[in-house]
Design a protein around this motif. Structure first.
Motif, PDB file in Angstrom:
ATOM      1  N   LEU A 127       0.839  -1.209   0.000  1.00 22.11           N
ATOM      2  CA  LEU A 127       0.000   0.000   0.000  1.00 22.11           C
ATOM      3  C   LEU A 127       0.867   1.249   0.000  1.00 22.11           C
ATOM      4  N   THR A 129       3.773   1.478  -1.288  1.00 19.27           N
ATOM      5  CA  THR A 129       4.329   1.596  -2.635  1.00 19.27           C
ATOM      6  C   THR A 129       3.334   2.285  -3.567  1.00 19.27           C
ATOM      7  N   GLN A 130       2.055   1.956  -3.399  1.00 21.39           N
ATOM      8  CA  GLN A 130       1.041   2.626  -4.218  1.00 21.39           C
ATOM      9  C   GLN A 130       0.929   4.099  -3.917  1.00 21.39           C
ATOM     10  N   GLU A 131       1.121   4.437  -2.657  1.00 21.12           N
ATOM     11  CA  GLU A 131       0.987   5.834  -2.264  1.00 21.12           C
ATOM     12  C   GLU A 131       2.179   6.662  -2.735  1.00 21.12           C
ATOM     13  N   LYS A 132       3.371   6.122  -2.507  1.00 19.36           N
ATOM     14  CA  LYS A 132       4.552   6.966  -2.649  1.00 19.36           C
ATOM     15  C   LYS A 132       5.655   6.332  -3.485  1.00 19.36           C
ATOM     16  N   GLY A 133       5.518   5.065  -3.829  1.00 22.73           N
ATOM     17  CA  GLY A 133       6.608   4.397  -4.530  1.00 22.73           C
ATOM     18  C   GLY A 133       7.512   3.656  -3.567  1.00 22.73           C
ATOM     19  N   ALA A 134       8.482   2.953  -4.108  1.00 22.92           N
ATOM     20  CA  ALA A 134       9.402   2.166  -3.301  1.00 22.92           C
ATOM     21  C   ALA A 134      10.832   2.535  -3.689  1.00 22.92           C
ATOM     22  N   PRO A 135      11.394   3.541  -3.034  1.00 23.63           N
ATOM     23  CA  PRO A 135      12.787   3.883  -3.329  1.00 23.63           C
ATOM     24  C   PRO A 135      13.704   2.869  -2.654  1.00 23.63           C
ATOM     25  N   SER A 136      14.262   1.983  -3.440  1.00 23.11           N
ATOM     26  CA  SER A 136      14.907   0.812  -2.865  1.00 23.11           C
ATOM     27  C   SER A 136      16.239   0.521  -3.550  1.00 23.11           C
ATOM     28  N   TYR A 268       0.089   1.556   6.963  1.00 26.57           N
ATOM     29  CA  TYR A 268       0.825   1.892   5.745  1.00 26.57           C
ATOM     30  C   TYR A 268       1.094   3.369   5.603  1.00 26.57           C
ATOM     31  N   LYS A 269       0.320   4.191   6.288  1.00 26.34           N
ATOM     32  CA  LYS A 269       0.582   5.624   6.205  1.00 26.34           C
ATOM     33  C   LYS A 269       1.947   5.937   6.816  1.00 26.34           C
ATOM     34  N   ASP A 272       4.443   4.745   4.133  1.00 31.39           N
ATOM     35  CA  ASP A 272       4.555   5.609   2.965  1.00 31.39           C
ATOM     36  C   ASP A 272       5.174   6.944   3.322  1.00 31.39           C
ATOM     37  N   ASN A 273       5.035   7.324   4.576  1.00 35.99           N
ATOM     38  CA  ASN A 273       5.701   8.558   4.996  1.00 35.99           C
ATOM     39  C   ASN A 273       7.207   8.343   5.107  1.00 35.99           C
ATOM     40  N   PHE A 311      -2.416  -6.932  -9.637  1.00 37.03           N
ATOM     41  CA  PHE A 311      -2.323  -6.445  -8.257  1.00 37.03           C
ATOM     42  C   PHE A 311      -1.539  -7.430  -7.393  1.00 37.03           C
ATOM     43  N   PRO A 312      -0.863  -6.919  -6.353  1.00 40.21           N
ATOM     44  CA  PRO A 312       0.034  -7.790  -5.589  1.00 40.21           C
ATOM     45  C   PRO A 312      -0.623  -8.621  -4.489  1.00 40.21           C
TER      46      PRO A 312
END
Lengths: 439, 574, 253
Positions: A127, A129-136, A268-269, A272-273, A311-312
Motif C-alpha cells: 500500500l 508503494t502505491q501511495e509513494k513508490g518504493a525507493p529501494s 501503511y501511512k 509511505d511517509n 495487483f500484488p
C-alpha cells in the motif's frame, strides 16, 4: 558424502543462497552455513509433523479426518470451490512462483478472492508503494555502499539472523571494507531489542507513534526543526535531531522496515511517509528503504499476482477480472464480515496467525489445506492435501525481500506431489465440473 | 496449420521491394515460402492492407514494469481506448485483462497482437534481474521476445575499460548475454547509473565516473568496439546522458559524433539511439527550451552510422520507467509524484515515476511535436523506428494514434491548433507537411526494427521469414489517410487478421488462439571466446562475486527452465 | 417525477454489488425493467429483483428520479455509484462505496455507511445520519486525488482517514473522527465538530476545522496564534511542514 552447495534457504525473506546440505540415503543429515531457523526449516520434515496422506472429513467439521487418495481429496476440493459463491484462496507464500501462478489461475476460474500472508504482515508495504513508490536497492548494493543502517520496527537478530552478516551492519562491501567499523546503526523500536542493544542510537518511541516520528524527521530535513516540540513520540527532540544529523552525515543510508511499522497505528501511512522521508533526504544524500519480509516468498506472491492479474494481493476475481481494494477485499476483511463460504489455503498457517474471530468463522465453512505439515490450520480443514516442500523436495523460483528472484533447488526425492501439481489437478477438476474443457 | 495462402491483399514488404502490390503470400509450417500446394487454406484479404507482423524494437514490457504495476492499481481501471485498455473479464479462451500503461502480462500479449505486432524487445534489464524478466516473458502469450541487457554502468565493464583490457570486456559482454539469455547491449545514461548509487549523476560524455577512471565516452566507445568485435547482430542501443534536460542537444550530438570512428562489423548501424525525442532539446531551462530536431535530423541525414527511434509522446497518463535513476528522481521531485528507485548491485540503477502529459502545457506540446518532427525531417525511413518508448512517452496501445499522426498533416494541424501560444516559436512541426505513405510506415514499424536488431526472419514477407503477418481493414488504394485518419486509426488498432508463426491469432480484432512465443538470445560466448579468456574471466568473476555480490556465482545465471522456447543466435566468429 | 421504491426481500451475508442503483440507470424504466437489472452476489450474477421488491411510480429523467430503499441494506455495496442527478434515500444502513464517483444529485443514508462513502466524488451531496467507517470521502488505491467536489455530511462518528487525498469539496462530521483525518490532502475543507487524532498528516494545502479536541497533535505544524472564523475563535496552525505544506488547521480554543 554428497554435499549440495549453494542451496537456497527457504525460511525468511533473506533467501540466503550459500547453504551446504548433506544428503545421505535421501535424508538431509547436515545443513551448513544456515542460521538456526534456516537449519530447522531445511531439516523440517524430520522435526515437524508431516501430513502423510490426503485426508477428508466425510461428515462435517465434527467428524475425524480420514485418509483418502490424492484423487479423492482433489475432487472434493474442486467440488467445494465450484459450489461456492464467495470462495477465498489464501497464503501461497512459502511455495514457488510456479505454484503461485497456478493458484492465480484457480482463483480466476473459481471467481475467488485471492490473497497472501501479506494480509497479516507486509501488506501495508505494498500500500505504501502505491501511495509513494518504493525507493529501494538490492541487498548487494546495500552491502557495498551503506554506511548507515536503520532498523525500523524489526529485529533481525531474531527474525532474520544472517541479515546483518550477509547484507547489513556486519557485512563487508566495496566501500565498507571493514564491515561493522565502517557503519553506524540506528534502531527505531519501542522495545530495547537484542538488535537495539548493538545500535549507535536507539529511538525508543512510544508504541504506535511511528507516523509522528517520521513527520518530525521530515520537518527537520525540510528545514522546520524550529516548530517541533521538545518531545516527539516520547523521544527528546535532541535525540530526533541527532538521528536526522546522522542521516545527513551518511553517504548511503538504508532503512530496513518491519512489521513494527506496518502493523501498528497508522500502518501503511507510516510506511509511505518513510518513503517520503527517503525522497526528502535524497535531495542531498543517498537513502533507500527495503522491507524486511518474513515468509521467504511472500515477495514472489506479490510479483506473480501483479504480472498475472495486475495487483500484488487482495484480489477479488468474483466478477471475472480482478478488483483490488485492501480493507474490502483482504482475507481478514471478508472473514470478519463472514462473507466467505469456502476457504482454500496453501503453504501458510492461518490457523496460527489469524485473529480469533476469523478462525472461529473458519471452523464453520468448508476449508481446504494444501501443505507439507500438519498445523493449527489442519484442525479446521475438511480436505487436507499433503504437498512436497518447495526448495527441499522440488525446485522453483522465490523472490528475496529486495525482489531478487533466485531458483530454489531440489535436494531430495519425494512421493508427495508439489503445490504446482496439486493446483494443476484441482484446476483440471474444476474445469471438468464447470464443463469448461481445454484452454 | 500446415499450409496457407493469403490472396487479394495489398502487400507492403519494403525489404523485398514490394510496395502495395496484390501479391499472394504462401505459408508453410510457420514460415513464408514461395509456393504452397493446391490444398492450402485460402485466406481472402479482400483488398486490405497486408504487412509483416509489427516489431517493437524498444518497449518496457517485462521486469521493471512489475514494480510500476504494484505502484499503480489505479492504472488497472483506466480505459481510454475501449478494447485495448482497462478491465476485461476472463473468457473461456482468455485470461482477465487489466490496465492501460501497465497492463498484466496476458493483456500485453493480446493487445500487441490486436495491433498486428508479433515481436517485442524489452529494452532494459540487468543480468541479475533477467530471471524475473523471463518469467514475465513466459507469461506474455503469442509474441516473440528478446531482451536488451544493461551494461553502461556495470562495474566489470567499467573496470575492464579502465584497465584497457578489451579481451576481458568482450568476454564479459558475451558472458553477460549468456547469463541473462539476452540479445543485445543496452547503454542507459552511461556512467550515470553508477554515480546515482551515490546520489550523483554525469552531465555529459566527458564527465568522470566517480568510482572508475572512465568517462561516458570511454564506456560508449569501449562497448561499441567490443560489440562489433563480437559481431553481435544488434549494435549498441543507447539512451544518451541528460535525458529530458533542456539543452541536452549538444550531449546527443557529441554522442553521435563520437561513434563515427567505430566500424560496423556488418551491414547495419554501429549505434541505435533510443527515444530521441527526449534528447533533442535546446535552451538552458524549461523557460527557453525548444525543439532541436532540425539539428539532429540534419546530422542524421548526413551520416549513416546510426539509427534512432522516436519516443513519441502521447497525451494523457503515462508511466515512466528507466534505468536512468537520476532522471526519475528529478521527475518525482518536479511533479511531487510517487517515486520508485532500484540500484542493482554492480550493474545499474533504475526508477519509476507516473506522469501525465497534456496538450495544454507548452513543454509537453513541444515534446509531442519533437517526436514527430524527427521522424518527418529524417529522409530515410530505414533510419527511423516508430516508438513511444512504451509506456514512458505513452502506452503502446496508442501506436495507431502515433502512426496516423505521421500519415496525416491534417490530423497534426488539428492537434497543434489546441496548443498554447507559448509552444509555437519552439517547434517546426506546423511547417512540415510530409505525410508518410504505407511503404514508409511499414519500414518504421516492421522492416527497419528487424534490420536494426539483426532479426533476419522478421520484418519482411520473403521466403524464409517467419509467417508473422498483419492484415488491416484498410484499402490502401481507396483510403485517403490524411483525411480519413480516424477510421484508419481504428483499423490499425484492431487487425482484421494477425498471423503469428502461420497461425491466425487475431480475427476481426478478437484473439482466436494463444500460441506461445519464442525468445531470441545471442550466444557469442560459446564459440566467440577462447578457453584461456573464458578461464581468465571466470576467475575474476568468482572473486568479484565473493566480495561484492549478494548472490552466489553458481546461482546467478538464468537457468534453461526459464527459457523453454529459445532461439539461440550464434554470431559468426570474426 | 419518478419514484422507485426498493424494498429488501432478504438479508444477504455476502455483499451484493449493485452499482446500477442510480437515478441515471432507473430513469424511465418500469418495475420489471428495474428488477431485471444485473447485480452480483459474490461470483454469481443475479438481478435486483432477487434482492428487492421493486415499485415504480411515474416516469422521469435522472434528475426527476427518486430512489427510496425502504429498509436496511448493510450488505449492498456501490449504491449511487457515479450518479449524476436525482435522489437516493436509504432508510437504513448501506455497505461500502456508497456514492463513489458521484458527480451530482443527492444521497441520504438514514442509518450508517460503511467504508469509502463518497469515494472520489466530484459533485452532489451525501448525508449520512448515522456513522461512517474508514476512508469517508477518500480515494482509490494509488490515485492522487480522493474527493474532488460536492459535499459529504456525516452526523455521527467516522473512523480513520476521513477525506484522504482530498482535492476539493466539503466534508462535515458532526461527531468524532478517529485517526488522521485529511491525510495527504491537496485542497478542500473538512470540519469535525467532535474530537480527532493527528489531523492533517502530510496536508499539502486545504483547510481543516476541529471544533472539539485534538487528542494528539502532529509535531510538524506551526502555531500561528488565534483567529476568529464565523464567530468562533480557533487556534490556527499551518502545515504540514513535514512536506512544506501550506494547509491550515483550525482548532477551537
Amino acid at each position: 558424502m554428497p554435499v549440495i552447495k549453494d542451496v537456497v534457504c527457504t525460511f525468511c525473506g533473506c533467501l540466503c543462497d550459500d547453504l551446504e546440505v548433506t544428503v545421505e540415503d535421501n535424508k538431509i543429515t547436515k545443513v551448513g552455513k544456515a542460521c538456526k531457523l534456516g537449519r530447522a526449516k531445511t531439516m523440517g520434515m524430520f522435526l515437524h509433523e508431516r501430513i502423510e496422506k490426503p485426508m477428508i472429513r466425510k461428515n462435517g467439521k465434527d467428524s475425524e479426518l480420514e485418509e483418502c487418495s490424492y484423487d479423492e481429496a482433489i475432487t472434493k476440493a474442486a467440488e467445494i470451490l465450484v459450489a461456492a459463491k464467495r470462495p477465498i484462496s489464501y497464503g501461497w507464500c512459502s511455495t514457488s512462483c510456479e505454484a503461485i501462478e497456478k493458484a492465480v489461475v484457480l482463483a480466476e476460474e473459481t471467481g475467488s478472492l485471492f490473497d497472501s500472508t501479506a494480509n497479516v504482515c507486509h501488506g501495508p508495504s505494498a500500500l505504501a508503494t502505491q501511495e509513494k513508490g518504493a525507493p529501494s536497492c538490492s541487498l548487494g548494493t546495500a552491502k557495498n555502499y551503506a554506511d548507515l543502517i536503520i532498523f525500523w520496527g524489526c529485529n533481525p537478530v531474531h527474525a532474520h539472523p544472517r541479515h546483518q552478516t550477509r547484507y547489513s551492519t556486519m557485512a563487508k562491501g566495496a566501500f565498507t571494507p571493514n564491515g561493522k567499523k565502517d557503519k553506524k546503526m540506528i534502531v527505531v523500536d519501542p522495545r530495547n531489542t537484542d538488535t537495539a542493544k548493538k545500535a549507535d542510537l536507539l529511538l525508543q518511541l512510544n508504541p504506535g507513534t511511528d507516523y509522528v516520528l517520521v513527520e518530525a524527521l521530515r520537518a527537520i530535513v525540510n528545514g522546520h526543526a524550529d516548530v517541533l516540540p521538545d518531545e516527539i513520540a516520547g523521544i527528546p527532540k535532541a535525540t530526533v535531531m541527532e538521528a536526522a544529523e546522522m542521516c545527513k552525515a551518511a553517504k548511503f543510508t538504508v532503512i530496513y522496515f518491519g512489521m513494527g511499522v506496518t502493523q501498528t497505528r497508522g500502518r501503511y501511512k507510516s510506511g509511505d511517509n518513510v518513503s517520503s522521508l527517503v525522497s526528502d533526504l535524497s535531495q542531498t544524500n543517498k537513502v533507500v528503504m527495503i522491507p524486511m519480509r518474513g515468509h521467504y516468498n511472500v515477495t514472489g506472491f506479490g510479483q506473480v499476482a501483479a504480472w498475472e492479474a495486475g495487483f500484488p494481493m487482495a484480489l477479488d476475481f468474483s466478477r471475472g477480472v480482478a478488483y483490488y481494494n485492501p480493507g474490502e477485499t483482504g482475507t481478514n476483511d471478508v472473514l470478519m464480515r463472514r462473507e466467505v463460504d469456502a476457504f482454500i489455503t496453501g503453504a501458510a498457517d492461518p490457523g496460527a496467525h489469524f485473529p480469533q474471530e476469523s478462525i472461529k468463522y473458519l471452523y464453520k465453512i468448508p476449508a481446504i489445506q494444501v501443505d507439507g505439515y500438519a498445523n493449527p490450520t489442519t484442525e479446521f480443514s475438511d480436505v487436507v492435501i499433503p504437498a512436497a516442500i518447495a526448495g527441499v523436495e522440488c525446485e522453483g523460483t522465490a523472490y528475496r525481500m529486495d525482489s531478487q528472484p533466485i531458483r530454489m533447488k531440489k535436494l531430495i526425492e519425494t512421493t508427495f506431489k508439489s503445490d504446482e501439481e496439486i493446483l494443476t489437478e484441482i484446476i483440471a477438476k474444476v474445469r471438468e465440473l464447470k464443463g469448461e474443457g481445454g484452454a | 496449420m500446415a499450409e496457407m495462402i493469403i490472396k487479394n491483399g495489398v502487400v507492403y514488404d519494403p525489404k523485398n521491394s514490394v510496395d502495395g502490390e496484390k501479391n499472394e503470400i504462401c505459408i508453410k509450417d510457420g514460415k513464408i515460402v514461395d509456393n504452397v500446394g493446391a490444398g492450402a487454406k485460402v485466406l481472402d484479404a479482400e483488398g486490405c492492407l497486408v504487412m509483416p507482423g509489427g516489431v517493437d524494437g524498444h518497449t518496457h514490457c517485462a521486469g521493471k514494469i512489475n514494480t510500476a504495476r504494484i505502484m499503480s492499481p489505479h492504472d488497472m481501471r483506466y480505459s481510454p481506448i475501449p478494447g485495448l485498455s482497462g478491465p476485461e473479464p476472463r473468457t473461456k479462451l482468455l485470461r482477465p485483462q487489466v490496465g492501460y500503461n501497465t497492463p498484466n502480462t496476458h493483456a500485453i500479449g493480446y493487445r500487441y497482437s490486436k495491433l498486428g505486432y508479433t515481436t517485442i524487445a524489452e529494452a532494459a534489464i540487468t543480468p541479475m534481474m533477467a530471471r524475473h524478466m523471463h518469467e514475465e516473458f513466459e507469461s506474455i502469450p503469442i509474441l516473440d521476445k528478446l531482451a536488451l541487457v544493461l551494461m553502461g554502468s556495470n562495474w566489470q565493464v567499467m573496470q575492464y575499460i579502465q584497465d584497457g583490457d578489451s579481451e576481458m570486456l568482450k568476454s564479459y559482454m558475451a558472458w553477460a548475454l549468456l547469463a541473462s539469455r539476452g540479445y543485445g547491449v543496452k547503454i542507459v545514461n552511461p556512467g550515470g547509473g553508477s554515480n546515482w548509487t551515490w546520489g550523483k549523476n554525469v552531465t555529459g560524455i566527458d564527465d568522470k565516473v566517480i568510482d572508475f577512471d572512465v568517462t561516458p565516452a570511454d564506456i560508449l566507445i569501449g562497448l561499441a568496439e567490443a560489440n562489433e568485435a563480437l559481431n553481435l547482430p544488434h549494435s549498441i542501443h543507447v539512451h544518451c546522458n541528460n535525458l529530458g534536460v533542456p539543452g541536452n542537444l549538444p550531449t546527443t550530438l557529441d554522442t553521435m559524433k563520437l561513434l563515427e570512428r567505430v566500424k560496423a562489423s556488418q551491414d547495419r548501424q554501429v549505434m541505435h539511439l533510443t527515444h530521441m525525442q527526449f534528447h533533442s532539446y535546446t535552451g538552458t531551462s524549461w523557460m527557453d527550451f525548444a525543439s532541436g530536431s532540425d539539428q539532429i535530423a540534419d546530422y542524421i541525414n548526413k551520416h549513416d552510422h546510426l539509427t534512432f527511434d522516436m519516443g513519441q509522446m502521447i497525451f494523457g497518463p503515462a508511466m515512466t520507467m528507466t534505468a536512468d535513476g537520476p532522471t526519475e528522481y528529478r521527475n518525482a521531485r518536479m511533479f511531487d509524484a510517487k517515486w520508485s528507485n532500484y540500484d542493482q548491485e554492480l550493474e545499474d540503477a533504475g526508477g519509476i515515476v507516473p506522469l501525465a502529459y497534456t496538450p495544454q502545457h507548452f513543454a509537453h506540446a513541444t515534446m509531442w511535436s519533437i517526436g514527430l518532427e524527427l521522424a518527418l525531417l529524417v529522409k530515410d525511413p530505414w533510419k527511423v523506428m516508430f516508438t513511444t518508448d512504451n509506456p514512458n512517452g505513452g502506452a503502446f496501445v496508442n501506436y495507431p494514434e502515433g502512426q496516423v499522426l505521421l500519415m496525416s498533416d491534417k490530423k497534426r494541424q488539428e492537434v497543434i491548433a489546441g496548443f498554447p501560444d507559448m509552444t509555437m516559436d519552439r517547434i517546426s512541426l506546423p511547417n512540415i507537411d510530409r505525410e508518410l505513405d504505407w511503404g514508409e510506415m511499414t519500414v518504421m514499424t516492421r522492416s527497419m526494427p528487424a534490420k536494426m536488431l539483426g532479426l533476419e526472419e522478421k520484418g519482411h514477407l520473403g521466403a524464409g521469414a517467419d509467417a508473422d503477418v498483419a492484415i488491416y481493414d484498410v484499402k490502401p488504394d481507396k483510403v485517403d489517410v490524411s483525411v480519413e485518419h480516424e477510421a484508419v486509426k481504428k483499423a490499425l488498432g484492431f487487425a482484421k487478421y494477425t498471423i503469428k508463426g502461420g497461425e491466425i491469432v487475431v480475427r476481426d480484432g478478437d484473439i482466436t488462439a494463444l500460441p506461445k512465443g519464442k525468445v531470441y538470445w545471442v550466444n557469442a560466448y560459446e564459440n566467440g571466446i577462447v578457453q584461456t579468456e573464458k578461464d581468465r574471466l571466470i576467475t575474476d568473476l568468482e572473486e568479484r562475486f565473493k566480495k561484492y555480490y549478494s548472490m552466489q556465482f553458481s546461482n546467478y545465471m538464468v537457468e534453461d527452465a526459464y527459457v523453454p522456447r529459445p532461439v539461440e543466435v550464434r554470431p559468426e566468429v570474426a | 417525477m419518478q419514484t422507485v421504491t426498493l424494498t429488501p426481500k432478504r438479508s444477504p451475508v455476502i455483499s451484493i454489488e449493485a452499482e446500477m442503483i442510480t437515478p441515471d440507470v432507473f430513469a424511465g424504466k418500469s418495475d420489471a425493467e428495474i428488477g431485471a437489472i444485473p447485480a452480483w452476489e459474490g461470483n454469481e450474477e443475479i438481478t435486483l429483483a432477487d434482492v428487492f421488491d421493486v415499485a415504480v411510480d411515474g416516469s422521469a429523467d435522472a434528475a426527476g428520479t427518486k430512489i427510496i430503499i425502504d429498509g436496511n441494506v448493510p450488505r449492498v455495496k456501490r449504491i449511487g455509484e457515479a450518479m449524476t442527478a436525482g435522489e437516493i434515500v436509504v432508510k437504513g444502513d448501506v455497505d461500502m462505496r456508497c456514492g463513489a464517483l458521484m458527480s451530482g444529485g443527492s444521497i441520504t443514508v438514514e442509518g450508517n455507511a460503511d467504508s469509502w462513502v463518497g469515494r472520489e466524488m466530484t459533485g452532489g451531496e451525501i448525508l449520512v445520519k448515522g456513522n461512517a467507517t474508514y476512508y469517508a470521502g477518500g480515494g482509490y488505491r494509488g490515485e492522487t486525488c480522493g474527493m474532488r467536489g460536492g459535499k459529504l455530511t456525516i452526523e455521527g462518528d467516522v473512523l480513520d482517514y476521513l477525506g484522504e487525498h482530498m482535492c476539493g469539496g466539503e466534508i462535515l462530521v458532526k461527531g468524532n473522527a478517529r485517526l488522521l483525518p485529511g491525510v495527504l490532502n491537496w485542497s478542500g475543507t473538512i470540519t469535525i465538530e467532535g474530537d480527532t487524532t493527528l489531523p492533517g498528516g502530510e496536508m499539502k494545502s486545504g483547510t481543516i476545522f476541529v471544533k472539539g479536541k485534538v487528542l494528539e497533535m502532529l509535531p510538524s505544524y506551526k502555531d500561528e496564534g488565534t483567529e476568529e472564523v464565523d464567530g468562533v475563535t480557533y487556534r490556527k496552525y499551518t502545515g504540514d511542514l513535514s512536506r512544506n505544506g501550506e494547509g491550515v488547521l483550525y482548532v477551537s480554543v
